[in-house]
Design an enzyme around this catalytic site. Structure first.
Site, PDB file in Angstrom:
ATOM      1  N   ARG A   1       0.782  -1.251  -0.023  1.00 39.17           N
ATOM      2  CA  ARG A   1      -0.089  -0.044   0.011  1.00 39.17           C
ATOM      3  C   ARG A   1       0.909   1.191  -0.107  1.00 39.17           C
ATOM      4  O   ARG A   1       0.549   2.323  -0.623  1.00 39.17           O
ATOM      5  CB  ARG A   1      -0.894  -0.067   1.229  1.00 39.17           C
ATOM      6  CG  ARG A   1      -2.118  -0.931   1.165  1.00 39.17           C
ATOM      7  CD  ARG A   1      -2.822  -0.858   2.546  1.00 39.17           C
ATOM      8  NE  ARG A   1      -1.692  -1.476   3.500  1.00 39.17           N
ATOM      9  CZ  ARG A   1      -1.894  -1.572   4.800  1.00 39.17           C
ATOM     10  NH1 ARG A   1      -3.232  -1.020   5.197  1.00 39.17           N
ATOM     11  NH2 ARG A   1      -0.955  -1.884   5.566  1.00 39.17           N
TER      12      ARG A   1
ATOM     13  N   LYS B   1       1.857 -19.857   5.078  1.00 41.97           N
ATOM     14  CA  LYS B   1       0.775 -20.447   6.134  1.00 41.97           C
ATOM     15  C   LYS B   1       0.577 -19.042   7.048  1.00 41.97           C
ATOM     16  O   LYS B   1       1.271 -18.109   7.181  1.00 41.97           O
ATOM     17  CB  LYS B   1       1.761 -21.482   6.870  1.00 41.97           C
ATOM     18  CG  LYS B   1       2.987 -21.063   7.855  1.00 41.97           C
ATOM     19  CD  LYS B   1       3.131 -21.852   8.997  1.00 41.97           C
ATOM     20  CE  LYS B   1       3.092 -21.076  10.110  1.00 41.97           C
ATOM     21  NZ  LYS B   1       4.354 -20.910  10.638  1.00 41.97           N
TER      22      LYS B   1
ATOM     23  N   ASP C   1       5.396 -24.755   3.160  1.00 39.73           N
ATOM     24  CA  ASP C   1       5.837 -25.143   4.596  1.00 39.73           C
ATOM     25  C   ASP C   1       7.223 -25.191   4.458  1.00 39.73           C
ATOM     26  O   ASP C   1       7.565 -26.135   3.953  1.00 39.73           O
ATOM     27  CB  ASP C   1       4.970 -26.560   4.990  1.00 39.73           C
ATOM     28  CG  ASP C   1       5.338 -27.023   6.221  1.00 39.73           C
ATOM     29  OD1 ASP C   1       6.395 -26.709   6.819  1.00 39.73           O
ATOM     30  OD2 ASP C   1       4.353 -27.199   7.039  1.00 39.73           O
ATOM     31  N   HIS C   2       7.844 -24.088   5.158  1.00 36.67           N
ATOM     32  CA  HIS C   2       9.307 -23.987   4.977  1.00 36.67           C
ATOM     33  C   HIS C   2      10.184 -25.419   5.496  1.00 36.67           C
ATOM     34  O   HIS C   2      10.995 -25.549   4.977  1.00 36.67           O
ATOM     35  CB  HIS C   2       9.737 -22.876   5.384  1.00 36.67           C
ATOM     36  CG  HIS C   2      10.129 -22.726   6.862  1.00 36.67           C
ATOM     37  ND1 HIS C   2       9.086 -22.203   7.761  1.00 36.67           N
ATOM     38  CD2 HIS C   2      11.301 -22.863   7.625  1.00 36.67           C
ATOM     39  CE1 HIS C   2       9.543 -22.409   8.980  1.00 36.67           C
ATOM     40  NE2 HIS C   2      10.977 -22.664   8.834  1.00 36.67           N
TER      41      HIS C   2
ATOM     42  N   HIS D   1       3.971 -27.655  10.352  1.00 38.59           N
ATOM     43  CA  HIS D   1       5.502 -28.306  10.344  1.00 38.59           C
ATOM     44  C   HIS D   1       5.697 -29.901  11.082  1.00 38.59           C
ATOM     45  O   HIS D   1       6.307 -30.488  10.396  1.00 38.59           O
ATOM     46  CB  HIS D   1       6.376 -27.318  11.011  1.00 38.59           C
ATOM     47  CG  HIS D   1       6.312 -25.806  10.555  1.00 38.59           C
ATOM     48  ND1 HIS D   1       6.230 -25.488   9.292  1.00 38.59           N
ATOM     49  CD2 HIS D   1       6.441 -24.541  11.017  1.00 38.59           C
ATOM     50  CE1 HIS D   1       6.301 -24.198   8.893  1.00 38.59           C
ATOM     51  NE2 HIS D   1       6.291 -23.584  10.024  1.00 38.59           N
TER      52      HIS D   1
HETATM   53  N1  LIG Z   1       7.730 -13.098   8.976  1.00 36.76           N
HETATM   54  C1  LIG Z   1       7.797 -14.537   9.029  1.00 36.76           C
HETATM   55  O1  LIG Z   1       8.910 -14.857   9.522  1.00 36.76           O
HETATM   56  C2  LIG Z   1       6.687 -15.418   8.569  1.00 36.76           C
HETATM   57  C3  LIG Z   1       5.637 -14.827   7.847  1.00 36.76           C
HETATM   58  N2  LIG Z   1       4.957 -15.795   7.444  1.00 36.76           N
HETATM   59  C4  LIG Z   1       3.587 -15.422   6.886  1.00 36.76           C
HETATM   60  O2  LIG Z   1       4.118 -14.574   5.532  1.00 36.76           O
HETATM   61  C5  LIG Z   1       2.981 -13.445   5.499  1.00 36.76           C
HETATM   62  C6  LIG Z   1       3.355 -12.115   5.439  1.00 36.76           C
HETATM   63  O3  LIG Z   1       4.038 -12.090   6.987  1.00 36.76           O
HETATM   64  P1  LIG Z   1       5.162 -10.885   7.148  1.00 36.76           P
HETATM   65  O4  LIG Z   1       6.022 -10.390   6.000  1.00 36.76           O
HETATM   66  O5  LIG Z   1       5.661 -11.243   8.457  1.00 36.76           O
HETATM   67  O6  LIG Z   1       4.196  -9.521   7.649  1.00 36.76           O
HETATM   68  P2  LIG Z   1       4.415  -8.099   7.498  1.00 36.76           P
HETATM   69  O7  LIG Z   1       3.247  -7.517   8.469  1.00 36.76           O
HETATM   70  O8  LIG Z   1       5.675  -7.677   7.891  1.00 36.76           O
HETATM   71  O9  LIG Z   1       3.981  -7.657   6.167  1.00 36.76           O
HETATM   72  C7  LIG Z   1       2.849  -7.543   5.369  1.00 36.76           C
HETATM   73  C8  LIG Z   1       2.813  -7.016   3.965  1.00 36.76           C
HETATM   74  O10 LIG Z   1       1.376  -6.796   3.665  1.00 36.76           O
HETATM   75  C9  LIG Z   1       1.115  -5.825   3.138  1.00 36.76           C
HETATM   76  N3  LIG Z   1      -0.072  -5.450   3.113  1.00 36.76           N
HETATM   77  C10 LIG Z   1      -0.759  -5.149   4.490  1.00 36.76           C
HETATM   78  N4  LIG Z   1      -2.037  -4.902   4.200  1.00 36.76           N
HETATM   79  C11 LIG Z   1      -2.293  -4.861   3.044  1.00 36.76           C
HETATM   80  C12 LIG Z   1      -3.415  -4.317   2.169  1.00 36.76           C
HETATM   81  N5  LIG Z   1      -4.389  -3.981   2.577  1.00 36.76           N
HETATM   82  N6  LIG Z   1      -3.171  -4.216   0.924  1.00 36.76           N
HETATM   83  C13 LIG Z   1      -1.886  -4.520   0.165  1.00 36.76           C
HETATM   84  N7  LIG Z   1      -0.749  -5.062   0.975  1.00 36.76           N
HETATM   85  C14 LIG Z   1      -0.992  -5.045   2.426  1.00 36.76           C
HETATM   86  C15 LIG Z   1       2.298  -4.643   3.626  1.00 36.76           C
HETATM   87  O11 LIG Z   1       2.462  -3.668   2.958  1.00 36.76           O
HETATM   88  P3  LIG Z   1       2.017  -2.255   3.097  1.00 36.76           P
HETATM   89  O12 LIG Z   1       2.157  -2.124   4.428  1.00 36.76           O
HETATM   90  O13 LIG Z   1       2.997  -1.339   2.159  1.00 36.76           O
HETATM   91  O14 LIG Z   1       0.564  -2.232   2.558  1.00 36.76           O
HETATM   92  C16 LIG Z   1       3.338  -5.493   3.822  1.00 36.76           C
HETATM   93  O15 LIG Z   1       4.164  -5.587   2.791  1.00 36.76           O
HETATM   94  C17 LIG Z   1       1.952 -13.790   6.494  1.00 36.76           C
HETATM   95  O16 LIG Z   1       0.859 -14.867   5.768  1.00 36.76           O
HETATM   96  C18 LIG Z   1       2.581 -14.647   7.539  1.00 36.76           C
HETATM   97  O17 LIG Z   1       1.837 -15.510   8.364  1.00 36.76           O
HETATM   98  C19 LIG Z   1       4.969 -17.269   7.623  1.00 36.76           C
HETATM   99  C20 LIG Z   1       6.146 -17.733   8.129  1.00 36.76           C
HETATM  100  C21 LIG Z   1       7.256 -16.920   8.662  1.00 36.76           C
HETATM  101  O1  LIG Z   2       6.753 -21.044  10.688  1.00 35.97           O
HETATM  102  C1  LIG Z   2       7.477 -20.855  11.876  1.00 35.97           C
HETATM  103  O2  LIG Z   2       8.505 -21.515  12.003  1.00 35.97           O
HETATM  104  C2  LIG Z   2       9.510 -20.652  12.982  1.00 35.97           C
HETATM  105  C3  LIG Z   2      10.709 -21.814  13.280  1.00 35.97           C
HETATM  106  O3  LIG Z   2      11.400 -22.106  12.142  1.00 35.97           O
HETATM  107  P1  LIG Z   2      12.799 -22.659  12.017  1.00 35.97           P
HETATM  108  O4  LIG Z   2      13.300 -22.887  10.405  1.00 35.97           O
HETATM  109  O5  LIG Z   2      13.616 -21.608  12.745  1.00 35.97           O
HETATM  110  O6  LIG Z   2      12.879 -23.907  12.930  1.00 35.97           O
HETATM  111  C4  LIG Z   2       8.974 -20.262  13.985  1.00 35.97           C
HETATM  112  O7  LIG Z   2       9.986 -19.574  14.947  1.00 35.97           O
HETATM  113  C5  LIG Z   2       7.648 -19.314  13.770  1.00 35.97           C
HETATM  114  O8  LIG Z   2       6.984 -19.054  14.963  1.00 35.97           O
HETATM  115  C6  LIG Z   2       6.805 -20.117  12.914  1.00 35.97           C
HETATM  116  O9  LIG Z   2       5.747 -19.350  12.381  1.00 35.97           O
END
Ligand SMILES: NC(=O)C1=CN([C@@H]2O[C@H](COP(=O)(O)OP(=O)(O)OC[C@H]3O[C@@H](n4cnc5c(N)ncnc54)[C@H](OP(=O)(O)O)[C@@H]3O)[C@@H](O)[C@H]2O)C=CC1
Ligand SMILES: O=C1O[C@H](COP(=O)(O)O)[C@@H](O)[C@H](O)[C@H]1O
Length: 497
Positions: free
Chosen positions: A44, A150, A179-180, A241
């Site tokens: 956004r 996920k 699923d990493h 996982h």
């Molecule tokens: N971070 C992690 O380690 C992990 C994350 N995940 C999954 O990955 C996904 C992303 O997580 P993460 O990167 O941490 O989340 P963040 O909150 O860091 O990022 C969310 C992203 O979504 C965008 N966004 C939010 N609302 C909107 C909207 N209405 N329209 C368009 N874009 C939008 C934001 O951009 P902007 O603000 O510019 O709109 C931002 O780029 C989730 O499903 C999370 O569960 C899974 C495993 C691990």
């Molecule tokens: O997906 C997830 O995995 C991490 C742990 O991943 P790992 O590769 O470091 O074992 C976990 O910390 C996180 O809560 C969960 O969303």
């Protein structure tokens, strides 16, 4: 590899920065990206292409594992990157996106092969898939693929609902559920590793006594309170996982390598798990939440004192489970799983314990991360590894060369159209089915929430779960030690008495 456009929803988010860009960069350095490649980042916030590219560059400098951090190479990589403002709810933004994607395809002379990667909150998955479909972004001459992170649903019903919605825009063959853990090298080669370590006959004749799978973390909830306090360990780790690890371990050997072979075997295993009834959950499951305690870095607060967590939260940060399979090979071998936050050691490990008389045990240990390895520990001495008696070799020679990061491996597979190491809908649904009575038992408070001190191995009740059957959780003394001088050497496995 065919030319492709990578459309990244959530391009400004945490996952993109920490995992997706570094993985793409490594693939670029290793010449594993298509020679014609375009990436359109979406979010956004208003960003110019240049600012977006420099943000990506920063994330590479912070998080890339590549030894090649040469400015000229990074610049070449970033040439493929463009940024476009998009709010997932605004239909007109998809029309604009379609124009940008088509312009880039023309400019680069790319056949429309489009990969839509949803690195955004799960509440947006349905809306985005529908809008991709309705805007025409999904009408391509080449292939289209949807990659989703996920969590996939919150329970059985919501997962089914989501899947049904996704199927209106994408066929199951086009949906890549990440699923990493399935991208981890040790997981991908589990069957092969086991076979290299012990023949099937040896596995059978040695007669396995139990299997335990642990994914222990030292981290707490970190910055993810909003998500985690509704998910808990059961949805964050266990349903996906941990059950995937169990499936990958127990699919019948030898190792399979194509989606056609792996998928049905995984389904067979998860279907073979004896179902729980919510009233019996308390006999098979231990749920816990971390309290204040001490980890390597020092004193830490308890879960309910973490920023963003309600002071009366009953959310689980730990789960231990005892499962039993009706599959002829695994029948009578108890399967234990545990995962939790703020535990004593950071490790993902599988331990196969063999039947022996007396207190001494033979163990086969698969270390999945952060260190990788496969070890055999003979009963007579926990200090020695029997390299002579059994054909055990050490880890690295088994691993696929050059691919060590889960995201690199999975993104590469998705670009290649190989779904072997992605979660199929049937597995996801069957996992939710197995987990659903536990969710209900939690909801109805049918089992206690045990508070465990941060820096411990979790609630003592998790030890009792195994002790009832005459087993213990095994841990690597060196890994769990706070003394850095003793870490990183050959592991020796012990249990708490
Ligand atoms: N971070 C992690 O380690 C992990 C994350 N995940 C999954 O990955 C996904 C992303 O997580 P993460 O990167 O941490 O989340 P963040 O909150 O860091 O990022 C969310 C992203 O979504 C965008 N966004 C939010 N609302 C909107 C909207 N209405 N329209 C368009 N874009 C939008 C934001 O951009 P902007 O603000 O510019 O709109 C931002 O780029 C989730 O499903 C999370 O569960 C899974 C495993 C691990
Ligand atoms: O997906 C997830 O995995 C991490 C742990 O991943 P790992 O590769 O470091 O074992 C976990 O910390 C996180 O809560 C969960 O969303």
């Amino acid at each position: 590899m065919k030319p492709a456009t990578f459309v990244l929803f959530g391009a400004t988010g945490d996952l993109a920065k920490r995992k997706i860009y570094p993985a793409l960069y490594q693939l670029f350095v290793d010449q594993k990206l298509p020679s014609s490649f375009s990436l359109i980042g979406l979010g956004r916030r208003e960003l110019s292409h240049e600012t977006f590219q420099s943000n990506v560059e920063q994330s590479l400098l912070n998080f890339s594992r590549s030894e090649v951090k040469d400015a000229a190479v990074i610049k070449k990589f970033l040439r493929a990157f463009r940024y476009q403002v998009l709010d997932v709810e605004r239909k007109e933004d998809y029309t604009k996106l379609l124009r940008v994607v088509e312009e880039r395809e023309e400019e680069l002379n790319i056949t429309p092969n489009r990969m839509f990667y949803l690195s955004v909150g799960p509440e947006f998955f349905e809306t985005i898939a529908t809008n991709i479909h309705e805007s025409g972004l999904g009408s391509v001459d080449g292939w289209k693929r949807l990659v989703i992170e996920k969590p996939f649903g919150h329970d059985l019903e919501s997962a089914r609902h989501l899947n049904q919605k996704l199927n209106q825009a994408f066929d199951e063959t086009e949906i890549y559920r990440i699923d990493h853990y399935l991208g981890k090298p040790m997981v991908q080669q589990m069957g092969q590793l086991l076979h290299s370590a012990l023949s099937e006959q040896e596995l059978r004749s040695r007669s396995m006594a139990s299997i335990q799978i642990s994914a222990n973390e030292t981290l707490g909830v970190e910055e993810r309170a909003g998500y985690y306090d509704h998910a808990g360990a059961i949805r964050d780790m266990f349903q996906n996982h941990m059950l995937q690890l169990l499936m990958m371990l127990t699919i019948e050997l030898p190792n399979r390598s194509s989606v056609e072979e792996v998928g049905p075997l995984k389904r067979k295993i998860i279907k073979s798990l004896q179902p729980l009834h919510k009233m019996d959950v308390k006999h098979h499951i231990v749920r816990g939440q971390y309290g204040a305690g001490e980890i390597k870095e020092g004193q830490v607060v308890g879960y309910t004192n973490e920023p963003g967590i309600a002071s009366d939260s009953q959310n689980d940060t730990f789960i231990a489970a005892r499962l039993q399979s009706n599959d002829p090979f695994w029948k009578d071998i108890p399967l234990y799983i545990r995962t939790g936050k703020r535990l004593k050691e950071k490790v993902t490990r599988i331990v196969i314990e063999f039947k022996l008389e007396g207190p001494l045990k033979d163990l086969l240990i698969i270390e999945i991360g952060p260190n990788e390895g496969i070890f055999f520990q003979k009963s007579q001495s926990v200090q020695e590894h029997s390299e002579g008696e059994l054909p055990i070799r050490n880890q690295v020679s088994f691993l696929k060369e050059g691919v060590t990061d889960a995201y690199e491996s999975l993104i590469y597979d998705a670009l290649m159209g190989d779904k072997t190491y992605f979660a199929h809908w049937d597995e996801v649904e069957l996992s939710w089915e197995w987990v659903q009575p536990i969710l209900e038992a939690y909801q109805e408070n049918l089992l206690p929430l045990h508070i465990y001190p941060a820096g411990s191995f979790g609630p003592l009740e998790a030890d009792e779960l195994l002790a009832r059957d005459g087993f213990h959780w095994w841990f690597d003394n060196k890994n769990a030690s706070n003394d850095e001088a003793t870490q990183g050497n050959v592991p020796t496995y012990h249990y708490n008495t």
